[in-house]
Design a protein around this motif. Sequence first.
Motif, PDB file in Angstrom:
ATOM      1  N   ALA A 297      -2.388   2.266   9.065  1.00 49.55           N
ATOM      2  CA  ALA A 297      -3.046   1.341   8.129  1.00 49.55           C
ATOM      3  C   ALA A 297      -2.031   0.349   7.578  1.00 49.55           C
ATOM      4  CB  ALA A 297      -3.679   2.136   6.984  1.00 49.55           C
ATOM      5  N   PRO A 298      -2.448  -0.903   7.349  1.00 45.50           N
ATOM      6  CA  PRO A 298      -1.500  -1.897   6.833  1.00 45.50           C
ATOM      7  C   PRO A 298      -1.005  -1.536   5.438  1.00 45.50           C
ATOM      8  CG  PRO A 298      -3.753  -2.737   6.779  1.00 45.50           C
ATOM      9  CD  PRO A 298      -3.803  -1.452   7.535  1.00 45.50           C
ATOM     10  N   THR A 299       0.233  -1.889   5.175  1.00 44.77           N
ATOM     11  CA  THR A 299       0.842  -1.623   3.862  1.00 44.77           C
ATOM     12  C   THR A 299       0.225  -2.547   2.819  1.00 44.77           C
ATOM     13  OG1 THR A 299       2.896  -1.056   4.987  1.00 44.77           O
ATOM     14  CG2 THR A 299       3.020  -1.473   2.615  1.00 44.77           C
ATOM     15  N   PRO A 300      -0.192  -2.016   1.672  1.00 45.79           N
ATOM     16  CA  PRO A 300      -0.764  -2.880   0.627  1.00 45.79           C
ATOM     17  C   PRO A 300       0.225  -3.947   0.180  1.00 45.79           C
ATOM     18  CG  PRO A 300      -1.197  -0.565   0.159  1.00 45.79           C
ATOM     19  CD  PRO A 300      -0.232  -0.588   1.306  1.00 45.79           C
ATOM     20  N   THR A 301      -0.327  -5.096  -0.244  1.00 43.46           N
ATOM     21  CA  THR A 301       0.517  -6.208  -0.673  1.00 43.46           C
ATOM     22  C   THR A 301       1.355  -5.825  -1.883  1.00 43.46           C
ATOM     23  OG1 THR A 301      -1.190  -7.723   0.117  1.00 43.46           O
ATOM     24  CG2 THR A 301       0.494  -8.639  -1.325  1.00 43.46           C
ATOM     25  N   ALA A 302       0.799  -5.019  -2.788  1.00 46.83           N
ATOM     26  CA  ALA A 302       1.551  -4.620  -3.994  1.00 46.83           C
ATOM     27  C   ALA A 302       2.800  -3.830  -3.615  1.00 46.83           C
ATOM     28  CB  ALA A 302       0.654  -3.799  -4.917  1.00 46.83           C
ATOM     29  N   ASP A 303       2.698  -2.963  -2.600  1.00 48.82           N
ATOM     30  CA  ASP A 303       3.870  -2.183  -2.186  1.00 48.82           C
ATOM     31  C   ASP A 303       4.931  -3.089  -1.556  1.00 48.82           C
ATOM     32  OD1 ASP A 303       2.442  -0.057  -3.063  1.00 48.82           O
ATOM     33  OD2 ASP A 303       1.916   0.721  -1.072  1.00 48.82           O
ATOM     34  N   ILE A 304       4.493  -4.088  -0.784  1.00 50.44           N
ATOM     35  CA  ILE A 304       5.462  -5.012  -0.181  1.00 50.44           C
ATOM     36  C   ILE A 304       6.207  -5.786  -1.252  1.00 50.44           C
ATOM     37  CG2 ILE A 304       5.711  -7.015   1.333  1.00 50.44           C
ATOM     38  CD1 ILE A 304       3.308  -6.027   2.889  1.00 50.44           C
ATOM     39  N   LEU A 305       5.473  -6.278  -2.286  1.00 46.84           N
ATOM     40  CA  LEU A 305       6.126  -7.013  -3.364  1.00 46.84           C
ATOM     41  C   LEU A 305       7.080  -6.114  -4.145  1.00 46.84           C
ATOM     42  CD1 LEU A 305       3.087  -9.103  -4.675  1.00 46.84           C
ATOM     43  CD2 LEU A 305       4.973  -9.890  -3.253  1.00 46.84           C
TER      44      LEU A 305
END
Length: 502
Positions: A297-305
Amino acid sequence: MNVAIDMGATTGSAHAMLDLEELLATRLLVQGNSGSGKSHLLRRLLEQSAPWVQQCIIDPEGDFVTLADKFGHVVVDAARTENELTRIAGRIRQHRVSVVLNLEGLDVEQQMRAAAAFLGGMFDADRDYWYPVLVVVDEAQLFAPSVAGEVSDEARKLSLGAMTNLMCRGRKRGLAGVIATQRLAKLAKNVAAEASNFLMGRTFLDIDMARAADLLGMEKRQAEQFRDLARGHFIALGPALSRRPLPVTIGDVETSARSTSPKLTPLPQASADAHDLIFTAAPEEARMPIRRPPPPAPTPTADILAQLSRPRPEAEAVPQSLFPEIDEAERDAQIDAIMVELLGDPDASFRSVAVLYQDFLVRCRIRRVPGEAPALPAFKRKLAVARVGLDRETAASSAWQQALALSESLADDIQGVFLVLAQAAVTAAPCPSDATLARLYGTHSASRARRLLTYFEERGLVVVRLDFRNNRVVAFPDLGCETSPGDPAGPDAMIEERPAAE
């Protein structure tokens, strides 16, 4: 010669006749949704016209290969290179053989490339072989799409260009296009517009009905009748069929497709051990490839930030190596000294490169040269440079550095000959004799040495000329220098022992 093809029946049980000679000059477009009977229509046309005209079928699903058993068509498997398909198409026109190009098993892009190569070979045939050919393309929207799809632009341009040549310029070359499509909206307009004969079958989408009615010269309110057409029923119009829209029911065919429409069949009786049949693997399933797991599953944007906002960890200190670092300058000096020592042997010029390389490796081990010894290609390069034996001033000159750069484009076994000639030009020394060049090349044949000079001259590296005394001069245009005159038939100048570089 007038040949009329019986396509079936019209209103009042009259025969629907198709003028084959007129069809060859005016082409045909067949349109109908899946299940409307397009393939049946094409099969009827092919069977009725097989005795009269050569045929070529572009078959994406392998449905028309059964024509080979009844009518002698040759099946061409498209799983070949594009050059092979082009050459086969040329021979087909030369020998006037009816064929089926079977594209079954290829993906869409491969089908487009194969069809483009095949049609291109038929289109580019010699003028002496421009005999009439009925070229039938089923599912033409695959090969002449109106818009770009998932295939590459190159494949789409090749396929669309071949279809355009078939429909627009094929008539003078004897190629009569018959194209069938499920949807007119998906077919390129410049391909469809070249057809003068039409057979329109069952259609449900408004845009396709409107375009079909427009091609037949019917009013928009009459387009609704295309929804009510039964399987195998078409509206015909064109100089080879009828001057006015004419309902046609396609007749029976003698052959059948390998794939048939699905039929309802009763379910088998429920077995008592149905649970075991489903959840127990059969022995042959062990040899089947394992399906790959789905992607994560794609990594959530919040985790990337959050990861980007963290401070970068300090780089770990590189641990000190237990082995002493190699001084590259000292290592190169040792290798150069070994090369001078190796070439100082009077017999070195008569040994093969392989023997010299083995001797070189032994000397490197004796001298304990650090690191790995140069590989054979690098050794050949060093050997070619070392055989020249230049002084430091000449070796540092721009002309010699440019000569080294030019030699890199040559094969390893002829770099030494080129560099010896370049050294003679840079130092204005006499041109080496054929015997000397032959020995540097590893042969006793003077003619091979002369052919090597011709090879250098053909590549634009040197210019060879003879003076009035028949002495040879080799000029290097890129270096701006040339050798002094030298006798080509002179003796072999033995390489004398060279002193070590200062």
